[in-house]
Design a protein around this motif. Structure first.
Motif, PDB file in Angstrom:
ATOM      1  N   LYS A  55      11.402  -1.829   1.976  1.00 29.03           N
ATOM      2  CA  LYS A  55      12.555  -1.636   0.881  1.00 29.03           C
ATOM      3  C   LYS A  55      13.904  -1.858   1.502  1.00 29.03           C
ATOM      4  O   LYS A  55      14.657  -2.496   0.617  1.00 29.03           O
ATOM      5  CB  LYS A  55      12.707   0.063   0.658  1.00 29.03           C
ATOM      6  CG  LYS A  55      11.671   0.511   0.055  1.00 29.03           C
ATOM      7  CD  LYS A  55      11.151  -0.116  -1.250  1.00 29.03           C
ATOM      8  CE  LYS A  55      10.146   0.686  -2.093  1.00 29.03           C
ATOM      9  NZ  LYS A  55       9.658   0.113  -3.448  1.00 29.03           N
ATOM     10  N   TYR A  56      14.086  -2.043   2.884  1.00 26.84           N
ATOM     11  CA  TYR A  56      15.307  -2.664   3.493  1.00 26.84           C
ATOM     12  C   TYR A  56      15.245  -3.624   4.114  1.00 26.84           C
ATOM     13  O   TYR A  56      16.190  -4.624   4.012  1.00 26.84           O
ATOM     14  CB  TYR A  56      15.897  -1.496   4.210  1.00 26.84           C
ATOM     15  CG  TYR A  56      15.957  -0.095   3.507  1.00 26.84           C
ATOM     16  CD1 TYR A  56      17.081  -0.013   2.524  1.00 26.84           C
ATOM     17  CD2 TYR A  56      14.940   0.747   3.727  1.00 26.84           C
ATOM     18  CE1 TYR A  56      16.972   1.069   1.773  1.00 26.84           C
ATOM     19  CE2 TYR A  56      15.178   1.994   3.103  1.00 26.84           C
ATOM     20  CZ  TYR A  56      16.183   2.142   2.168  1.00 26.84           C
ATOM     21  OH  TYR A  56      15.941   3.362   1.414  1.00 26.84           O
ATOM     22  N   ASP A  57      14.032  -4.045   4.861  1.00 30.19           N
ATOM     23  CA  ASP A  57      14.059  -5.267   5.777  1.00 30.19           C
ATOM     24  C   ASP A  57      13.236  -6.246   5.105  1.00 30.19           C
ATOM     25  O   ASP A  57      12.353  -5.975   4.288  1.00 30.19           O
ATOM     26  CB  ASP A  57      13.444  -4.951   7.231  1.00 30.19           C
ATOM     27  CG  ASP A  57      14.313  -4.149   8.069  1.00 30.19           C
ATOM     28  OD1 ASP A  57      15.686  -4.521   7.767  1.00 30.19           O
ATOM     29  OD2 ASP A  57      13.992  -3.400   8.806  1.00 30.19           O
ATOM     30  N   ALA A  58      13.417  -7.654   5.438  1.00 29.77           N
ATOM     31  CA  ALA A  58      12.579  -8.698   4.973  1.00 29.77           C
ATOM     32  C   ALA A  58      11.080  -8.815   5.194  1.00 29.77           C
ATOM     33  O   ALA A  58      10.595  -9.802   6.009  1.00 29.77           O
ATOM     34  CB  ALA A  58      13.136  -9.750   5.002  1.00 29.77           C
ATOM     35  N   ILE A  59      10.398  -7.700   5.192  1.00 31.05           N
ATOM     36  CA  ILE A  59       8.958  -7.609   5.500  1.00 31.05           C
ATOM     37  C   ILE A  59       8.127  -7.357   4.632  1.00 31.05           C
ATOM     38  O   ILE A  59       8.108  -6.176   4.247  1.00 31.05           O
ATOM     39  CB  ILE A  59       8.776  -6.736   6.740  1.00 31.05           C
ATOM     40  CG1 ILE A  59      10.040  -6.736   7.880  1.00 31.05           C
ATOM     41  CG2 ILE A  59       7.473  -6.712   7.129  1.00 31.05           C
ATOM     42  CD1 ILE A  59       9.892  -5.755   8.843  1.00 31.05           C
ATOM     43  N   PRO A  60       7.221  -8.221   3.966  1.00 31.99           N
ATOM     44  CA  PRO A  60       6.272  -7.855   3.025  1.00 31.99           C
ATOM     45  C   PRO A  60       4.947  -6.987   3.422  1.00 31.99           C
ATOM     46  O   PRO A  60       4.846  -7.310   4.673  1.00 31.99           O
ATOM     47  CB  PRO A  60       5.989  -9.246   2.165  1.00 31.99           C
ATOM     48  CG  PRO A  60       6.212 -10.090   3.380  1.00 31.99           C
ATOM     49  CD  PRO A  60       7.378  -9.660   4.120  1.00 31.99           C
ATOM     50  N   ILE A  61       4.337  -6.586   2.510  1.00 32.49           N
ATOM     51  CA  ILE A  61       3.038  -5.825   3.373  1.00 32.49           C
ATOM     52  C   ILE A  61       2.072  -6.840   3.792  1.00 32.49           C
ATOM     53  O   ILE A  61       1.339  -6.592   4.752  1.00 32.49           O
ATOM     54  CB  ILE A  61       2.358  -5.183   1.958  1.00 32.49           C
ATOM     55  CG1 ILE A  61       1.361  -4.460   2.383  1.00 32.49           C
ATOM     56  CG2 ILE A  61       2.073  -6.016   0.919  1.00 32.49           C
ATOM     57  CD1 ILE A  61       0.625  -3.174   1.236  1.00 32.49           C
TER      58      ILE A  61
END
Length: 304
Positions: free
Chosen positions: A245-251
């Motif tokens: 939700k906050y960092d640029a890390i997709p699942i």
């Protein structure tokens, strides 16, 4: 060393490579900006500056018209050193000796003395143990004991007291079972006790009853989340179930990183096992200095 550096780079790039944000958006996130050399600012009271860090502090104080605090008195200084490095106050005689010392080298000698004190590793090792999720029990409702967990605790304390290089400290905990190959020594028979214990870093986690593949998935996810937060400074755990939700890390990136650990062989954990990679640890599995202590204890017991 080169292989480990490459692996760390892949970890980092994997965490960022699939980000959906644009470059300008990423640039606003200060952890992802390159580190640049900083020139110490000019200050008026140059006599107060004893190292470059002082210049940065003093420049802010001078900009606000604030005078620096006076130097600490020697008794306060010796107490600060003891509390900071060992977590305990100095004995009265030690404090008096430092206060009355006239040598300009007294401060440096005291610092070296405290850094060589075994209590230094005990004091500062606990911060790493917090990062590693260390506990003597496995948590949850059953909260079973983990009787071999103390070995990892002592490994951390010993590493600090022996001033082990940080890069070696990391390699042992992430890839201790691959250490011979990483160091270019080829495949050697057997596992070094020190590095087997170090691998406990990957296995320390709250644990319930064994549930087959689900347990394996939970342990691999725990490894992924912990390695990312401790070594990359990224809380990737949120991306286990959804895009962060906050960092640029997709699942997708969470499971790309988890794939690095997917070849780890984990025997089904049992109550009371050592929670080491590879299952229970034999009771007679000791590092060199531990075995010496055990043998000495046995000899003294036999004499009684």
């Amino acid at each position: 060393m080169r292989r480990f550096g490459t692996l760390a780079s892949i970890f980092f790039l994997t965490a960022l490579g699939q980000a959906e944000e644009t470059e300008p958006q990423l640039a606003k996130r200060w952890p992802f900006t390159p580190v640049t050399a900083m020139t110490p600012p000019e200050v008026t009271n140059t006599n107060w500056v004893s190292n470059p860090i002082d210049a940065f502090i003093l420049s802010k104080l001078e900009a606000r018209g604030i005078e620096p605090a006076p130097l600490a008195k020697r008794r306060a200084l010796v107490r600060r050193l003891y509390f900071d490095l060992l977590g305990v106050p100095p004995e009265q005689a030690v404090a008096d000796a430092f206060v009355n010392a006239r040598s300009p080298l007294a401060y440096g000698r005291l610092v070296d003395q405290l850094l060589n004190d075994p209590r230094y590793g005990e004091r500062w090792g606990r911060y790493w143990l917090d990062l590693a999720r260390y506990a003597d029990t496995a948590g949850y409702e059953g909260d079973p004991d983990t009787p071999h967990a103390w070995r990892y605790r002592d490994y951390v304390i010993d590493s600090l007291n022996r001033d082990k290089p940080y890069d070696l400290f990391i390699r042992e905990q992430i890839a201790g079972d691959e250490f011979n190959e990483i160091m270019g020594a080829g495949e050697l028979p057997g596992m070094d006790a020190e590095r087997t214990v170090a691998l406990t870093f990957l296995r320390l986690a709250p644990f319930t009853e064994p549930r087959g593949d689900r347990t394996r998935h939970e342990l691999l996810s725990e490894m992924t989340s912990t390695v990312s937060s401790v070594f990359l400074g990224l809380t990737m755990g949120c991306a286990q179930c959804h895009d962060h939700k906050y960092d640029a890390i997709p699942i997708d990136d969470f499971y790309r990183m988890q794939a690095f650990f997917s070849t780890v062989q984990i025997q089904p954990p049992l109550r009371g096992d050592g929670f080491q990679i590879g299952g229970p640890m034999p009771a007679r599995f000791y590092r060199a200095h531990e075995e010496a202590l055990i043998n000495d204890k046995r000899a003294r017991l036999q004499q009684q």
